[in-house]
Design an enzyme around this catalytic site. Structure first.
Site, PDB file in Angstrom:
ATOM      1  N   CYS A  93      45.318  30.962  45.144  1.00  0.00           N
ATOM      2  CA  CYS A  93      44.589  31.448  43.967  1.00  0.00           C
ATOM      3  C   CYS A  93      45.493  31.837  42.801  1.00  0.00           C
ATOM      4  O   CYS A  93      45.009  32.058  41.698  1.00  0.00           O
ATOM      5  CB  CYS A  93      43.718  32.647  44.359  1.00  0.00           C
ATOM      6  SG  CYS A  93      42.451  32.249  45.587  1.00  0.00           S
ATOM      7  N   HIS A 115      42.759  38.672  38.860  1.00  0.00           N
ATOM      8  CA  HIS A 115      42.058  37.683  39.675  1.00  0.00           C
ATOM      9  C   HIS A 115      40.867  38.303  40.396  1.00  0.00           C
ATOM     10  O   HIS A 115      41.000  39.288  41.127  1.00  0.00           O
ATOM     11  CB  HIS A 115      43.031  37.084  40.692  1.00  0.00           C
ATOM     12  CG  HIS A 115      42.381  36.249  41.749  1.00  0.00           C
ATOM     13  ND1 HIS A 115      41.464  35.257  41.449  1.00  0.00           N
ATOM     14  CD2 HIS A 115      42.486  36.263  43.103  1.00  0.00           C
ATOM     15  CE1 HIS A 115      41.055  34.691  42.578  1.00  0.00           C
ATOM     16  NE2 HIS A 115      41.660  35.296  43.581  1.00  0.00           N
ATOM     17  N   ASN A 162      34.282  34.053  43.040  1.00  0.00           N
ATOM     18  CA  ASN A 162      35.726  33.819  43.095  1.00  0.00           C
ATOM     19  C   ASN A 162      35.958  32.322  42.896  1.00  0.00           C
ATOM     20  O   ASN A 162      35.745  31.522  43.798  1.00  0.00           O
ATOM     21  CB  ASN A 162      36.276  34.285  44.448  1.00  0.00           C
ATOM     22  CG  ASN A 162      37.782  34.125  44.555  1.00  0.00           C
ATOM     23  OD1 ASN A 162      38.413  33.412  43.771  1.00  0.00           O
ATOM     24  ND2 ASN A 162      38.372  34.776  45.537  1.00  0.00           N
ATOM     25  N   HIS A 182      57.213  35.878  45.310  1.00  0.00           N
ATOM     26  CA  HIS A 182      56.876  35.102  46.509  1.00  0.00           C
ATOM     27  C   HIS A 182      57.357  35.861  47.740  1.00  0.00           C
ATOM     28  O   HIS A 182      58.530  36.192  47.860  1.00  0.00           O
ATOM     29  CB  HIS A 182      57.546  33.726  46.449  1.00  0.00           C
ATOM     30  CG  HIS A 182      56.858  32.684  47.272  1.00  0.00           C
ATOM     31  ND1 HIS A 182      56.586  32.858  48.611  1.00  0.00           N
ATOM     32  CD2 HIS A 182      56.391  31.451  46.948  1.00  0.00           C
ATOM     33  CE1 HIS A 182      55.976  31.763  49.077  1.00  0.00           C
ATOM     34  NE2 HIS A 182      55.838  30.912  48.100  1.00  0.00           N
ATOM     35  N   HIS A 209      44.350  44.295  27.167  1.00  0.00           N
ATOM     36  CA  HIS A 209      43.341  43.628  27.994  1.00  0.00           C
ATOM     37  C   HIS A 209      43.948  43.202  29.330  1.00  0.00           C
ATOM     38  O   HIS A 209      45.118  42.823  29.397  1.00  0.00           O
ATOM     39  CB  HIS A 209      42.763  42.406  27.265  1.00  0.00           C
ATOM     40  CG  HIS A 209      42.272  42.699  25.885  1.00  0.00           C
ATOM     41  ND1 HIS A 209      41.119  43.415  25.641  1.00  0.00           N
ATOM     42  CD2 HIS A 209      42.779  42.393  24.662  1.00  0.00           C
ATOM     43  CE1 HIS A 209      40.936  43.530  24.339  1.00  0.00           C
ATOM     44  NE2 HIS A 209      41.934  42.914  23.716  1.00  0.00           N
TER      45      HIS A 209
END
Length: 547
Positions: A253, A447, A480, A332, A443
């Site tokens: 995602c 996700h 989603n 990561h 702003h």
């Protein structure tokens, strides 16, 4: 249902539902909490990463003031007549040589500066109303497919009721099929629908011909056919033969920011070019027809969606650009085995392929988010916030409070509720200063993974309901949509007319791997409310809605 089955269901539901226990609740089940408390777990090494990035990319901020001060001190000590006489003491060759060095230095500086990357416009695909389903219709479609027993359907219903998803999301009708729908044909049909829909809108809004695009980056995590989706786009729009095309798969995602980072690098190396970034996921192709509950969760959350963004590195495009890309920070955690397997595609016992969601996903995701935002801080926060944060953090580590905190957490996991309460009180007394990210951004586009994740991020970062409004409303209206969700959120802000010149927007995305990535944009002009071609246009007056 047997007690063991009930406990198993509770552990799975804990990935999406916050445990609301009483004071007698044992701390031993702390992993049910969706995200770790960022306040008590900030790591100094991630702050150092941010400062290292800042020094490498902005050394001139430190050197130029020093040079100006030295020059000012030298010149300021001379009177006007002395300065004039001193200039005439030099011969013409010296003056020309000095001027040449100055021009050369200035040229090298401007040539070595990264090219500004502008976002000219973007588009988010809105499926037709015939694909719109309510939560009740979604359960009924799953029942009609004949692939799920009643117990599994009830589990799905409970997940949906706590998900934050509304009754106007979109799914492909193919999921009600009694046959296998995860075929290449079904995947290509869905991909063509959403990708071409978004790109048609993008080219119409920007009036850019497909042949003018020099860089194309497409990301889709699960569905990766041969030829690739990028090749499918090139074939459909008959793009030029020397286009630089890339197809990113299996990146979850957060892949939209990864694709954006790749497009930025390509534009830095190829002047006077346009780049198109397409982010999507195939819902029907990812549909899991089995009964493994850890694999059923993605079925409940993911919905149809696709975004397409047009980037430019041409300075003459500044007047018509909407935003300028300021920073991209990627994190990561794949080196850790738990993170690597937290969202894992595999077959269940019946041989059905699906995404298996780990019970530890929230804890793992929280660690990745903490790392990313801590690294991002030095790049975006005001100096005052950085000084307060850094001084308290160093003090905490010098005094060994960080180690004491870890020991308290370890002890708490094996004690009763009374010791848990005292541990939390003790931890609160040693909290480092957590920067106010509201001072860095106007702003936030976080996700839209689930209601629980958004609740915990709001609590940890101390954001307001207004800050989280784009994410919550996107989850409620579109579900989603995987990597494209942060663009639906930006479209929401535009539809509300909230973007003004100079506003800074933070896009924060996270996904399998485990990865967490941030993109920071700055509005170069006020964005007027769209009159057409916005997925929120027909319903924006109804939002925000009470959840």
């Amino acid at each position: 249902m047997a007690p063991s089955s009930t406990r198993e269901e509770q552990r799975l539901l804990s990935t999406e539902i916050v445990n609301r226990g009483t004071d007698t609740f044992s701390v031993r089940v702390r992993r049910r909490l969706p995200l770790p408390d960022f306040v008590n777990s900030v790591n100094l090494k991630y702050v150092k990463l941010g400062y290292h990035y800042l020094i490498n990319h902005a050394i001139y901020l430190a050197t130029i003031p020093v040079l100006v001060l030295v020059f000012s001190a030298e010149v300021g000590s001379l009177s006007r007549q002395e300065l004039w006489n001193k200039l005439w003491d030099y011969d013409l060759a010296t003056i020309l040589a000095s001027f040449g060095v100055f021009v050369f230095t200035l040229s090298v500086y401007f040539m070595s500066r990264p090219r500004p990357i502008y976002l000219l416009d973007f588009a988010c695909y809105k499926p037709s109303d015939e694909l719109k389903v309510s939560k009740e219709e979604f359960i009924e479609m799953a029942r009609q497919s004949g692939k799920f027993d009643e117990e599994t359907l009830q589990f799905k219903r409970r997940i949906l009721d706590s998900s934050g998803i509304g009754d106007e999301t979109y799914v492909p009708k193919s999921i009600i099929s009694k046959n296998n729908i995860t075929t290449m044909k079904e995947g290509r049909e869905e991909a063509s629908m959403v990708i071409f829909g978004a790109l048609d809108e993008l080219f119409e809004k920007t009036r850019i011909r497909p042949k003018d695009v020099g860089v194309l980056v497409v990301n889709c995590s699960i569905f990766n056919p041969t030829p690739s989706l990028s090749a499918m786009i090139i074939n459909h729009y008959k793009m030029r033969g020397n286009i630089l095309s890339y197809n990113l798969g299996g990146m979850g995602c957060s892949a939209s920011v990864i694709a954006l980072d790749l497009a930025r690098d390509m534009l830095q190396a190829n002047p006077n070019n346009f780049a198109v970034v397409v982010s999507t996921e195939m819902v029907g192709f990812n549909w899991y027809p089995g009964c493994d509950r850890s694999m059923l969760i993605p079925n409940c959350f993911f919905r149809m969606g696709c975004s397409a963004a047009l980037l430019s590195n041409r300075r003459r495009d500044f007047p018509r650009a909407k935003y300028r890309l300021e920073h991209v920070v990627r994190t990561h955690k794949g080196a850790d085995d738990r993170s690597f397997r937290s969202v894992y595609q595999e077959e269940d016992e019946q041989g059905f392929k699906g995404l298996k969601v780990s019970r530890e996903l929230m804890e793992i995701g929280g660690d990745a988010i903490k790392t990313n935002i801590t690294t991002l801080g030095p790049l975006v926060l005001p100096v005052s916030e950085q000084l307060l944060f850094f001084s308290t953090l160093v003090k905490r580590h010098l005094l060994g409070e960080g180690k004491k905190e870890d020991q308290r957490n370890t002890t708490a996991s094996t004690t009763t509720s009374s010791s848990s309460s005292s541990s939390r009180t003790s931890a609160a007394s040693s909290k480092p200063y957590i920067p106010d990210y509201k001072l860095a951004f106007e702003h936030f586009c976080v996700h839209a993974a689930s209601k629980t994740v958004l609740d915990e991020l709001q609590r940890n970062l101390e954001l307001s309901d207004s800050n989280m409004e784009p994410s919550r409303m996107t989850l409620q209206r579109f579900g989603n949509t995987s990597s494209s969700s942060i663009w639906y959120e930006l479209a929401y802000l535009e539809a509300k007319g909230k973007i003004h010149s100079g506003d800074r927007i933070w896009q924060l995305a996270f996904g399998s791997g485990f990865k967490c990535n941030s993109a920071v944009w700055k509005a170069v002009r006020r964005i007027k409310k769209p009159s057409s071609r916005n997925p929120w246009l027909s319903c924006i007056d109804r939002y925000p809605v009470a959840l």
